[in-house]
Design a protein around this motif. Structure first.
Motif, PDB file in Angstrom:
ATOM      1  N   MET A   1       3.553  -1.589  12.601  1.00 58.51           N
ATOM      2  CA  MET A   1       2.440  -1.111  11.811  1.00 58.51           C
ATOM      3  C   MET A   1       1.149  -1.606  12.466  1.00 58.51           C
ATOM      4  SD  MET A   1       1.831  -1.515   7.703  1.00 58.51           S
ATOM      5  CE  MET A   1       3.554  -1.507   7.410  1.00 58.51           C
ATOM      6  N   GLY A   2       0.141  -0.788  12.478  1.00 58.92           N
ATOM      7  CA  GLY A   2      -1.115  -1.145  13.113  1.00 58.92           C
ATOM      8  C   GLY A   2      -1.915  -2.150  12.294  1.00 58.92           C
ATOM      9  N   ILE A   3      -2.857  -2.776  12.969  1.00 62.76           N
ATOM     10  CA  ILE A   3      -3.681  -3.797  12.332  1.00 62.76           C
ATOM     11  C   ILE A   3      -4.509  -3.211  11.191  1.00 62.76           C
ATOM     12  CG2 ILE A   3      -5.598  -3.586  13.951  1.00 62.76           C
ATOM     13  CD1 ILE A   3      -4.430  -6.917  12.648  1.00 62.76           C
ATOM     14  N   ILE A   4      -4.957  -1.985  11.326  1.00 67.16           N
ATOM     15  CA  ILE A   4      -5.744  -1.346  10.271  1.00 67.16           C
ATOM     16  C   ILE A   4      -4.883  -1.155   9.029  1.00 67.16           C
ATOM     17  CG2 ILE A   4      -7.066   0.713   9.640  1.00 67.16           C
ATOM     18  CD1 ILE A   4      -8.463  -0.965  11.755  1.00 67.16           C
ATOM     19  N   ALA A   5      -3.649  -0.725   9.218  1.00 67.87           N
ATOM     20  CA  ALA A   5      -2.743  -0.545   8.081  1.00 67.87           C
ATOM     21  C   ALA A   5      -2.457  -1.881   7.408  1.00 67.87           C
ATOM     22  CB  ALA A   5      -1.445   0.115   8.538  1.00 67.87           C
ATOM     23  N   TRP A   6      -2.279  -2.959   8.198  1.00 71.14           N
ATOM     24  CA  TRP A   6      -2.064  -4.295   7.628  1.00 71.14           C
ATOM     25  C   TRP A   6      -3.254  -4.694   6.765  1.00 71.14           C
ATOM     26  CZ3 TRP A   6       1.487  -8.202   7.409  1.00 71.14           C
ATOM     27  CH2 TRP A   6       2.675  -7.999   8.102  1.00 71.14           C
ATOM     28  N   LEU A   7      -4.460  -4.445   7.254  1.00 71.32           N
ATOM     29  CA  LEU A   7      -5.654  -4.814   6.507  1.00 71.32           C
ATOM     30  C   LEU A   7      -5.811  -3.991   5.227  1.00 71.32           C
ATOM     31  CD1 LEU A   7      -8.199  -5.295   9.421  1.00 71.32           C
ATOM     32  CD2 LEU A   7      -6.991  -7.064   8.123  1.00 71.32           C
ATOM     33  N   ILE A   8      -5.518  -2.711   5.303  1.00 68.10           N
ATOM     34  CA  ILE A   8      -5.613  -1.852   4.116  1.00 68.10           C
ATOM     35  C   ILE A   8      -4.576  -2.266   3.083  1.00 68.10           C
ATOM     36  CG2 ILE A   8      -5.263   0.509   3.271  1.00 68.10           C
ATOM     37  CD1 ILE A   8      -6.537   1.451   5.936  1.00 68.10           C
ATOM     38  N   ILE A   9      -3.326  -2.415   3.503  1.00 67.78           N
ATOM     39  CA  ILE A   9      -2.272  -2.822   2.569  1.00 67.78           C
ATOM     40  C   ILE A   9      -2.556  -4.222   2.032  1.00 67.78           C
ATOM     41  CG2 ILE A   9       0.185  -3.457   2.415  1.00 67.78           C
ATOM     42  CD1 ILE A   9       0.733  -1.063   4.280  1.00 67.78           C
ATOM     43  N   GLY A  10      -2.999  -5.131   2.889  1.00 66.27           N
ATOM     44  CA  GLY A  10      -3.329  -6.479   2.455  1.00 66.27           C
ATOM     45  C   GLY A  10      -4.451  -6.496   1.434  1.00 66.27           C
ATOM     46  N   GLY A  11      -5.499  -5.724   1.688  1.00 67.53           N
ATOM     47  CA  GLY A  11      -6.612  -5.658   0.741  1.00 67.53           C
ATOM     48  C   GLY A  11      -6.194  -5.091  -0.603  1.00 67.53           C
ATOM     49  N   LEU A  12      -5.426  -4.005  -0.575  1.00 70.11           N
ATOM     50  CA  LEU A  12      -4.951  -3.410  -1.824  1.00 70.11           C
ATOM     51  C   LEU A  12      -3.998  -4.345  -2.566  1.00 70.11           C
ATOM     52  CD1 LEU A  12      -4.290   0.288  -0.747  1.00 70.11           C
ATOM     53  CD2 LEU A  12      -5.978  -0.513  -2.394  1.00 70.11           C
ATOM     54  N   ALA A  13      -3.080  -4.952  -1.843  1.00 74.56           N
ATOM     55  CA  ALA A  13      -2.104  -5.845  -2.479  1.00 74.56           C
ATOM     56  C   ALA A  13      -2.794  -7.062  -3.081  1.00 74.56           C
ATOM     57  CB  ALA A  13      -1.049  -6.284  -1.466  1.00 74.56           C
ATOM     58  N   GLY A  14      -3.744  -7.640  -2.365  1.00 75.51           N
ATOM     59  CA  GLY A  14      -4.481  -8.782  -2.896  1.00 75.51           C
ATOM     60  C   GLY A  14      -5.293  -8.425  -4.118  1.00 75.51           C
ATOM     61  N   TRP A  15      -5.912  -7.257  -4.097  1.00 74.22           N
ATOM     62  CA  TRP A  15      -6.706  -6.798  -5.228  1.00 74.22           C
ATOM     63  C   TRP A  15      -5.831  -6.562  -6.458  1.00 74.22           C
ATOM     64  CZ3 TRP A  15      -6.954  -1.980  -7.786  1.00 74.22           C
ATOM     65  CH2 TRP A  15      -8.035  -1.831  -8.651  1.00 74.22           C
ATOM     66  N   ILE A  16      -4.698  -5.883  -6.262  1.00 71.26           N
ATOM     67  CA  ILE A  16      -3.773  -5.617  -7.371  1.00 71.26           C
ATOM     68  C   ILE A  16      -3.228  -6.925  -7.936  1.00 71.26           C
ATOM     69  CG2 ILE A  16      -1.517  -4.620  -7.963  1.00 71.26           C
ATOM     70  CD1 ILE A  16      -2.184  -2.383  -5.881  1.00 71.26           C
ATOM     71  N   ALA A  17      -2.781  -7.822  -7.058  1.00 68.42           N
ATOM     72  CA  ALA A  17      -2.227  -9.100  -7.511  1.00 68.42           C
ATOM     73  C   ALA A  17      -3.292  -9.933  -8.218  1.00 68.42           C
ATOM     74  CB  ALA A  17      -1.656  -9.877  -6.326  1.00 68.42           C
ATOM     75  N   GLY A  18      -4.521  -9.904  -7.722  1.00 69.41           N
ATOM     76  CA  GLY A  18      -5.602 -10.640  -8.362  1.00 69.41           C
ATOM     77  C   GLY A  18      -5.870 -10.145  -9.769  1.00 69.41           C
ATOM     78  N   HIS A  19      -5.803  -8.843  -9.955  1.00 71.44           N
ATOM     79  CA  HIS A  19      -6.012  -8.283 -11.290  1.00 71.44           C
ATOM     80  C   HIS A  19      -4.845  -8.588 -12.225  1.00 71.44           C
ATOM     81  CE1 HIS A  19      -9.812  -6.194 -11.028  1.00 71.44           C
ATOM     82  NE2 HIS A  19      -9.493  -5.849  -9.787  1.00 71.44           N
ATOM     83  N   ILE A  20      -3.655  -8.625 -11.702  1.00 69.01           N
ATOM     84  CA  ILE A  20      -2.493  -8.929 -12.539  1.00 69.01           C
ATOM     85  C   ILE A  20      -2.486 -10.403 -12.931  1.00 69.01           C
ATOM     86  CG2 ILE A  20       0.027  -9.122 -12.547  1.00 69.01           C
ATOM     87  CD1 ILE A  20       0.075  -6.582 -10.788  1.00 69.01           C
ATOM     88  N   MET A  21      -2.751 -11.289 -11.993  1.00 69.55           N
ATOM     89  CA  MET A  21      -2.598 -12.728 -12.240  1.00 69.55           C
ATOM     90  C   MET A  21      -3.781 -13.361 -12.966  1.00 69.55           C
ATOM     91  SD  MET A  21       0.331 -13.788 -11.319  1.00 69.55           S
ATOM     92  CE  MET A  21       0.228 -15.539 -11.098  1.00 69.55           C
ATOM     93  N   ARG A  22      -4.990 -12.978 -12.656  1.00 76.53           N
ATOM     94  CA  ARG A  22      -6.112 -13.655 -13.271  1.00 76.53           C
ATOM     95  C   ARG A  22      -7.218 -12.736 -13.725  1.00 76.53           C
ATOM     96  NH1 ARG A  22     -10.326 -16.423  -9.602  1.00 76.53           N
ATOM     97  NH2 ARG A  22     -10.763 -14.706  -8.229  1.00 76.53           N
ATOM     98  N   GLY A  23      -6.987 -11.453 -13.681  1.00 75.31           N
ATOM     99  CA  GLY A  23      -7.944 -10.515 -14.218  1.00 75.31           C
ATOM    100  C   GLY A  23      -9.070 -10.109 -13.284  1.00 75.31           C
ATOM    101  N   GLY A  24      -9.027 -10.478 -12.026  1.00 73.80           N
ATOM    102  CA  GLY A  24     -10.082 -10.089 -11.096  1.00 73.80           C
ATOM    103  C   GLY A  24      -9.650 -10.271  -9.666  1.00 73.80           C
ATOM    104  N   GLY A  25     -10.402  -9.682  -8.763  1.00 74.19           N
ATOM    105  CA  GLY A  25     -10.092  -9.807  -7.343  1.00 74.19           C
ATOM    106  C   GLY A  25     -10.688 -11.080  -6.767  1.00 74.19           C
ATOM    107  N   PHE A  26     -10.559 -11.247  -5.472  1.00 69.35           N
ATOM    108  CA  PHE A  26     -11.019 -12.443  -4.772  1.00 69.35           C
ATOM    109  C   PHE A  26     -12.106 -12.125  -3.753  1.00 69.35           C
ATOM    110  CE2 PHE A  26      -6.559 -12.990  -5.859  1.00 69.35           C
ATOM    111  CZ  PHE A  26      -6.636 -14.118  -6.652  1.00 69.35           C
ATOM    112  N   GLY A  27     -12.674 -10.961  -3.809  1.00 71.60           N
ATOM    113  CA  GLY A  27     -13.594 -10.527  -2.768  1.00 71.60           C
ATOM    114  C   GLY A  27     -12.802  -9.882  -1.650  1.00 71.60           C
ATOM    115  N   LEU A  28     -13.483  -9.185  -0.779  1.00 71.28           N
ATOM    116  CA  LEU A  28     -12.802  -8.413   0.257  1.00 71.28           C
ATOM    117  C   LEU A  28     -11.938  -9.284   1.162  1.00 71.28           C
ATOM    118  CD1 LEU A  28     -12.333  -5.708   1.635  1.00 71.28           C
ATOM    119  CD2 LEU A  28     -14.340  -6.160   3.030  1.00 71.28           C
ATOM    120  N   LEU A  29     -12.503 -10.347   1.713  1.00 69.72           N
ATOM    121  CA  LEU A  29     -11.726 -11.191   2.628  1.00 69.72           C
ATOM    122  C   LEU A  29     -10.621 -11.948   1.904  1.00 69.72           C
ATOM    123  CD1 LEU A  29     -14.536 -12.560   4.967  1.00 69.72           C
ATOM    124  CD2 LEU A  29     -12.907 -10.721   5.396  1.00 69.72           C
ATOM    125  N   GLY A  30     -10.888 -12.401   0.698  1.00 71.43           N
ATOM    126  CA  GLY A  30      -9.864 -13.095  -0.081  1.00 71.43           C
ATOM    127  C   GLY A  30      -8.705 -12.185  -0.422  1.00 71.43           C
TER     128      GLY A  30
END
Length: 81
Positions: A1-30
């Motif tokens: 998988m390309g680096i761009i796909a890793w970043l897109i999936i990582g950003g989406l997964a982090g955002w979704i998990a952040g909303h599930i676990m604590r009600g908000g995201g961590f910012g783009l890099l987080g």
């Protein structure tokens, strides 16, 4: 998988998990960081422990979200101490 796909999936997964676990995201890099580490954890769990592969974008996203949720749960337990 390309680096761009890793970043897109990582950003989406982090955002979704952040909303599930604590009600908000961590910012783009987080979100990307949590999601990429979560993807490694989720990929390990699905492949090594459950004997399943994750195929395609949705499978990779699902395993990354599961891994990110596990990562955030562990971090929350460590922070409570």
């Amino acid at each position: 998988m390309g680096i761009i796909a890793w970043l897109i999936i990582g950003g989406l997964a982090g955002w979704i998990a952040g909303h599930i676990m604590r009600g908000g995201g961590f910012g783009l890099l987080g979100n990307i960081g949590v999601g990429v580490v979560g993807a490694v954890i989720g990929g390990f769990i699905f492949k090594q422990i459950l004997g399943m592969g994750t195929g395609g974008f949705l499978g990779s996203l699902f395993s990354a979200v599961v891994g990110a949720l596990i990562l955030l749960w562990i971090i929350s337990k460590v922070k409570k101490r």
